[in-house]
Write a protein that holds these residues in place. Structure first.
Motif, PDB file in Angstrom:
ATOM      1  N   ALA A 221       0.846  -1.184   0.000  1.00 19.96           N
ATOM      2  CA  ALA A 221       0.000   0.000   0.000  1.00 19.96           C
ATOM      3  C   ALA A 221       0.879   1.231   0.000  1.00 19.96           C
ATOM      4  CB  ALA A 221      -0.907  -0.021   1.233  1.00 19.96           C
ATOM      5  N   GLY A 222       0.307   2.350  -0.427  1.00 16.91           N
ATOM      6  CA  GLY A 222       1.041   3.602  -0.389  1.00 16.91           C
ATOM      7  C   GLY A 222       1.151   4.244  -1.747  1.00 16.91           C
ATOM      8  N   ARG A 223       1.735   5.438  -1.747  1.00 13.49           N
ATOM      9  CA  ARG A 223       1.855   6.219  -2.983  1.00 13.49           C
ATOM     10  C   ARG A 223       2.645   5.509  -4.063  1.00 13.49           C
ATOM     11  NH1 ARG A 223       4.492  11.679  -0.956  1.00 13.49           N
ATOM     12  NH2 ARG A 223       5.576  10.177   0.384  1.00 13.49           N
ATOM     13  N   PHE A 224       3.557   4.632  -3.672  1.00 15.94           N
ATOM     14  CA  PHE A 224       4.466   4.026  -4.631  1.00 15.94           C
ATOM     15  C   PHE A 224       4.228   2.535  -4.830  1.00 15.94           C
ATOM     16  CE2 PHE A 224       6.796   7.652  -2.695  1.00 15.94           C
ATOM     17  CZ  PHE A 224       6.836   8.448  -3.834  1.00 15.94           C
ATOM     18  N   ALA A 225       3.050   2.072  -4.494  1.00 12.99           N
ATOM     19  CA  ALA A 225       2.741   0.653  -4.660  1.00 12.99           C
ATOM     20  C   ALA A 225       2.955   0.237  -6.112  1.00 12.99           C
ATOM     21  CB  ALA A 225       1.293   0.378  -4.243  1.00 12.99           C
ATOM     22  N   GLY A 226       3.777  -0.784  -6.322  1.00 13.55           N
ATOM     23  CA  GLY A 226       4.053  -1.279  -7.663  1.00 13.55           C
ATOM     24  C   GLY A 226       5.084  -0.487  -8.435  1.00 13.55           C
ATOM     25  N   ARG A 227       5.576   0.630  -7.899  1.00 14.50           N
ATOM     26  CA  ARG A 227       6.562   1.445  -8.599  1.00 14.50           C
ATOM     27  C   ARG A 227       7.973   0.895  -8.354  1.00 14.50           C
ATOM     28  NH1 ARG A 227       4.685   6.747  -9.857  1.00 14.50           N
ATOM     29  NH2 ARG A 227       2.454   6.564 -10.273  1.00 14.50           N
ATOM     30  N   ARG A 228       8.870   1.185  -9.307  1.00 11.37           N
ATOM     31  CA  ARG A 228      10.222   0.642  -9.276  1.00 11.37           C
ATOM     32  C   ARG A 228      11.243   1.768  -9.421  1.00 11.37           C
ATOM     33  NH1 ARG A 228       8.138  -2.301 -14.345  1.00 11.37           N
ATOM     34  NH2 ARG A 228       7.479  -0.124 -14.452  1.00 11.37           N
TER      35      ARG A 228
END
Length: 268
Positions: A13-20
């Motif tokens: 969860a969070g603003r960067f979920a799934g980001r790399r």
């Protein structure tokens, strides 16, 4: 050394979920804060630094998550950084953002600093950023765009010793404004953050605070509010520039210095 080298997106969860993201200089100080913040909000991160032990300590403190890839390397050595970015993008399944946090300086004043000191300082800062961006751009393009944040310094636009460091940081700031225009068509944003003097445990200002409180109090006078910058405060700004909320922001140098005047106790 590689740790946490597993494929697949991190679910969180969070603003960067799934980001790399790739973050250079992520084992201590500001870089460590950035890595921890990104991971805490669902990102997967590849980070590098020179020291093996700090990287291992960081990984252990996070419970050895498979969301983190770490590697020990010197970003000023051509080839090592590029290989790390390629491996990081492969391990994470692509890239959505990059933070250039590694840097440093070598040498003293102008009559003492050698040509090698100037060249090393330039490569640690300007060369490192240029090679990091060049290697990351193809991966960001594949992701449909992304955000690049370069950690410059208050010394890049407010004069202070040593000149080789200030010159390199000023070059980073100018590079950002140029790259932002060059990469805009690829939907890649490029911004600089210029921290003021940060109070980092064990580093220069923290040692001064403990060993010479009179000098430290005098230095605090360079800040209108009397307090130095904290790494978490800078990390929060970097995180904002990595989010979609800053999608209209590119090509800027954003000071995070609490209105600091001179960047050093020398008063210039």
């Amino acid at each position: 050394m590689d740790v946490g080298h597993e494929r697949g997106r991190h679910v969180g969860a969070g603003r960067f979920a799934g980001r790399r993201f790739v973050v250079t200089g992520g084992s201590r100080g500001l870089g460590e804060q950035v890595v921890r913040l990104l991971l805490s909000e669902g990102a997967r991160v590849a980070t590098c630094a020179r020291g093996v032990e700090p990287l291992e300590a960081l990984h252990r403190s996070l419970g050895a998550p498979d969301a983190l890839l770490v590697r020990s390397l010197d970003v000023s050595v051509p080839g090592l950084l590029e290989r790390f970015v390629e491996d990081g993008a492969s391990a994470l399944g692509g890239l959505d953002g990059v933070v250039a946090c590694a840097g440093g300086a070598r040498g003293r004043g102008i009559t003492e600093a050698s040509p090698e000191d100037w060249a090393a300082t330039w490569e640690m800062n300007v060369g490192h950023v240029a090679r990091l961006v060049a290697t990351s751009v193809p991966h960001l393009r594949e992701s449909g765009g992304g955000s690049i944040v370069v950690v410059a310094s208050v010394s890049g636009w407010k004069p202070g010793p040593q000149a080789q460091y200030g010159s390199a940081k000023a070059a980073q700031i100018h590079m950002v404004s140029s790259l932002a225009r060059e990469l805009a068509r690829d939907r890649i944003r490029v911004n600089a953050v210029s921290p003021g003097s940060m109070l980092i445990p064990g580093k220069r200002w923290d040692r001064m605070r403990r060993e010479d409180p009179v000098a430290f109090d005098r230095f605090r006078g360079e800040f209108p509010g009397g307090e130095l910058v904290l790494t978490q405060e800078v990390a929060d700004v970097i995180a904002f520039l990595l989010t979609d909320q800053s999608r209209a922001v590119t090509g800027i140098n954003l000071p995070v210095d609490k209105g600091q005047n001179a960047p050093t106790p020398e008063g210039y």
